[in-house]
Design a protein around this motif. Structure first.
Motif, PDB file in Angstrom:
ATOM      1  N   VAL A 176       2.517  77.061 -71.825  1.00 63.05           N
ATOM      2  CA  VAL A 176       1.673  78.013 -72.565  1.00 63.05           C
ATOM      3  C   VAL A 176       0.279  78.074 -71.942  1.00 63.05           C
ATOM      4  O   VAL A 176      -0.291  79.152 -71.735  1.00 63.05           O
ATOM      5  CB  VAL A 176       1.604  77.617 -74.050  1.00 63.05           C
ATOM      6  N   ALA A 177      -0.271  76.890 -71.624  1.00 61.10           N
ATOM      7  CA  ALA A 177      -1.599  76.864 -71.008  1.00 61.10           C
ATOM      8  C   ALA A 177      -1.585  77.539 -69.639  1.00 61.10           C
ATOM      9  O   ALA A 177      -2.521  78.262 -69.273  1.00 61.10           O
ATOM     10  CB  ALA A 177      -2.081  75.417 -70.896  1.00 61.10           C
ATOM     11  N   ALA A 218       7.720  68.802 -75.861  1.00 61.69           N
ATOM     12  CA  ALA A 218       6.552  69.436 -76.481  1.00 61.69           C
ATOM     13  C   ALA A 218       5.391  69.512 -75.483  1.00 61.69           C
ATOM     14  O   ALA A 218       4.701  70.524 -75.387  1.00 61.69           O
ATOM     15  CB  ALA A 218       6.135  68.655 -77.723  1.00 61.69           C
ATOM     16  N   GLU A 219       5.175  68.451 -74.731  1.00 62.65           N
ATOM     17  CA  GLU A 219       4.109  68.465 -73.731  1.00 62.65           C
ATOM     18  C   GLU A 219       4.390  69.484 -72.639  1.00 62.65           C
ATOM     19  O   GLU A 219       3.476  70.177 -72.170  1.00 62.65           O
ATOM     20  CB  GLU A 219       3.962  67.066 -73.111  1.00 62.65           C
ATOM     21  N   GLN A 279       8.895  64.488 -77.456  1.00 62.52           N
ATOM     22  CA  GLN A 279       7.475  64.520 -77.094  1.00 62.52           C
ATOM     23  C   GLN A 279       7.270  65.075 -75.689  1.00 62.52           C
ATOM     24  O   GLN A 279       6.346  65.852 -75.447  1.00 62.52           O
ATOM     25  CB  GLN A 279       6.892  63.114 -77.192  1.00 62.52           C
ATOM     26  N   SER A 316       6.175  72.262 -72.977  1.00 63.47           N
ATOM     27  CA  SER A 316       5.957  73.588 -73.557  1.00 63.47           C
ATOM     28  C   SER A 316       4.466  73.898 -73.657  1.00 63.47           C
ATOM     29  O   SER A 316       4.028  75.022 -73.374  1.00 63.47           O
ATOM     30  CB  SER A 316       6.607  73.657 -74.948  1.00 63.47           C
ATOM     31  N   LYS A 317       3.682  72.906 -74.050  1.00 62.24           N
ATOM     32  CA  LYS A 317       2.236  73.097 -74.137  1.00 62.24           C
ATOM     33  C   LYS A 317       1.648  73.430 -72.769  1.00 62.24           C
ATOM     34  O   LYS A 317       0.771  74.295 -72.629  1.00 62.24           O
ATOM     35  CB  LYS A 317       1.600  71.826 -74.707  1.00 62.24           C
TER      36      LYS A 317
END
Length: 284
Positions: free
Chosen positions: A205-206, A198-199, A195, A201-202
């Motif tokens: 991307v942002a 994933a956060e 998790q 990576s998010k």
């Protein structure tokens, strides 16, 4: 010589009286028993069995040899025990339960007849494990943490109800420790790491998207600025460029004049180098 038999008789009478007093004292001591504060007594009679009355605090009489008192501690006592139970999703958890228990005073003869003096050690561990396993089996492993107050309430209600069947009163029931098996703990740790990745990576991307938008806006601004300069130059000729050069020279000269590292400004024609000006420039 006449006083000898009298003295012997006197001493004999004293010895008999002392023996009688000793026997009476022993009989009286055997006929009394004391119940201290926080205790109650149950009397066992050799002919009638356990008497139905509970004896309160104080000093009381009984029939020696025929009756015998058994003392119960009726104060609240703590008990701790652990249970290894399975959850609804087949995970194993370790729980530690703490109980505060005391006997029902009105039913002490029944407790003594059926369970004896060590009633709590015989009953509480067994019903505690039974209730814990039954309640834990209704929840998934993660729900034991998220719904812990609800789980504790179910365990408390069930244990109080079961203990009353044995004439035991529970003043408090609490789950003091909860831990999972090694496999489940490792799975939870891996899930948390996934998790977090994933956060992260998010976020990256942002961040890249924001940088792309900022570059587009910056490029559009530079393009618009260049267009306006081109239009102004086309309309005013080289005068606009000369004006910008003069303004930049003034700013440089002002900065240098405030700097402690500049001790003087050269005179003559060389002084014009600080401003970048010449007579021709002013003439235009």
């Amino acid at each position: 010589m006449a006083g000898g038999p009298a003295a012997v008789s006197f001493l004999t009478n004293i010895a008999k009286a002392a023996a009688g007093l000793g026997a009476a004292a022993s009989l009286l001591s055997a006929s009394l028993y004391t119940v201290d504060g926080g205790e109650r007594a149950v009397i066992f009679d050799r002919f009638r069995g356990v008497l139905p009355e509970t004896v309160t605090e104080g000093t009381h009489f009984l029939v020696p040899w025929l009756q015998k008192p058994y003392i119960f501690d009726i104060r609240t006592r703590p008990h701790n025990f652990s249970s290894h139970s399975g959850t609804k999703d087949l995970q194993m958890v370790n729980l530690t339960l703490r109980l505060l228990s005391r006997p029902d005073v009105d039913h002490l003869p029944t407790i003594f007849t059926s369970l004896g003096l060590e009633y709590d050690d015989k009953v509480l561990p067994s019903i505690g494990n039974e209730v814990l396993k039954a309640v834990v089996a209704q929840f998934n492993a993660d729900q034991l943490l998220t719904e812990r107050p609800h789980v504790s309430a179910l365990v408390r209600d069930a244990l109080i109800r079961r203990a009353r069947e044995f004439n035991i009163i529970l003043d408090d029931v609490a789950i003091t420790h909860l831990s999972y098996g090694i496999e489940f703990s490792q799975a939870v740790e891996k899930k948390q790491v996934a998790q977090q990745d994933a956060e992260r990576s998010k976020f990256l991307v942002a961040k890249a998207e924001q940088e792309r938008r900022a570059a587009i806006v910056r490029a559009e601004g530079e393009s618009e600025s260049a267009r306006l300069i081109s239009e102004a130059t086309a309309m005013a000729g080289a005068g606009l460029i000369e004006l910008r050069r003069i303004e930049a020279a003034k700013e440089i000269a002002a900065e240098l004049s405030r700097s402690p590292n500049v001790a003087y400004i050269p005179a003559g024609d060389n002084g014009k180098m600080l401003l970048g000006l010449n007579a021709a420039g002013f003439g235009r």
